[in-house]
Design a protein around this motif. Sequence first.
Motif, mmCIF file in Angstrom:
data_model
loop_
_atom_site.group_PDB
_atom_site.id
_atom_site.type_symbol
_atom_site.label_atom_id
_atom_site.label_comp_id
_atom_site.label_asym_id
_atom_site.label_seq_id
_atom_site.Cartn_x
_atom_site.Cartn_y
_atom_site.Cartn_z
ATOM 1 N N ARG A 67 0.828 -1.201 0.000
ATOM 2 C CA ARG A 67 0.000 0.000 0.000
ATOM 3 C C ARG A 67 0.864 1.253 0.000
ATOM 4 O O ARG A 67 0.516 2.255 -0.612
ATOM 5 C CB ARG A 67 -0.923 0.008 1.205
ATOM 6 C CG ARG A 67 -1.983 -1.048 1.118
ATOM 7 C CD ARG A 67 -2.890 -1.009 2.294
ATOM 8 N NE ARG A 67 -3.774 -2.155 2.243
ATOM 9 C CZ ARG A 67 -4.837 -2.283 2.991
ATOM 10 N NH1 ARG A 67 -5.149 -1.349 3.854
ATOM 11 N NH2 ARG A 67 -5.590 -3.353 2.892
ATOM 12 N N MET A 68 1.973 1.196 0.699
ATOM 13 C CA MET A 68 2.889 2.329 0.736
ATOM 14 C C MET A 68 3.394 2.641 -0.673
ATOM 15 O O MET A 68 3.401 3.793 -1.105
ATOM 16 C CB MET A 68 4.069 2.021 1.662
ATOM 17 C CG MET A 68 5.044 3.154 1.828
ATOM 18 S SD MET A 68 6.468 2.713 2.858
ATOM 19 C CE MET A 68 5.703 2.304 4.405
ATOM 20 N N ILE A 69 3.770 1.613 -1.401
ATOM 21 C CA ILE A 69 4.277 1.801 -2.763
ATOM 22 C C ILE A 69 3.181 2.371 -3.669
ATOM 23 O O ILE A 69 3.433 3.268 -4.479
ATOM 24 C CB ILE A 69 4.846 0.479 -3.316
ATOM 25 C CG1 ILE A 69 6.133 0.133 -2.560
ATOM 26 C CG2 ILE A 69 5.097 0.567 -4.816
ATOM 27 C CD1 ILE A 69 6.676 -1.243 -2.840
ATOM 28 N N LEU A 70 1.950 1.895 -3.519
ATOM 29 C CA LEU A 70 0.845 2.416 -4.332
ATOM 30 C C LEU A 70 0.594 3.894 -4.041
ATOM 31 O O LEU A 70 0.340 4.669 -4.962
ATOM 32 C CB LEU A 70 -0.421 1.600 -4.088
ATOM 33 C CG LEU A 70 -0.425 0.195 -4.677
ATOM 34 C CD1 LEU A 70 -1.686 -0.554 -4.257
ATOM 35 C CD2 LEU A 70 -0.302 0.242 -6.188
ATOM 36 N N VAL A 71 0.672 4.285 -2.780
ATOM 37 C CA VAL A 71 0.490 5.698 -2.431
ATOM 38 C C VAL A 71 1.615 6.531 -3.035
ATOM 39 O O VAL A 71 1.383 7.622 -3.560
ATOM 40 C CB VAL A 71 0.414 5.878 -0.900
ATOM 41 C CG1 VAL A 71 0.493 7.345 -0.508
ATOM 42 C CG2 VAL A 71 -0.856 5.258 -0.349
#
Length: 127
Positions: A78-82
Amino acid sequence: MKPGVLTFYRIMAYVTAVLLIALCLTMVLKYAWPEGSAVQQFGDTWTTTIGIGHGYLYIVYLFIALVATVQLKAPLGRMILVLLAGTIPFGAFFAERKVTLWQRLRLDGKALPGETPVAEGTGSAQS
């Protein structure tokens, strides 16, 4: 997460998203009109200007998004997607809503969607 971090993240998400949309529009002006026309030259000038602005502000967005997701203890995926949301037109708008939701869930003591809540007292006991 500290309230100032969320506020700054939200501002940067909107700024990054608006600049990216503007960049896409100016690229249409640059490449869809005949070379040398006034519209094409306008698009060429503004593509460069907005592109530079978006590039620098995207670096700020990356930093504050990283700080925000680390403080929220978001999973790596999720961090990478953000972090990547600032490269997709309209992506930062959706990411900003998700991060705000995650902040509300964390403040309420709830797990993020898809996370399995850890029941109290089930952790490994250390002697």
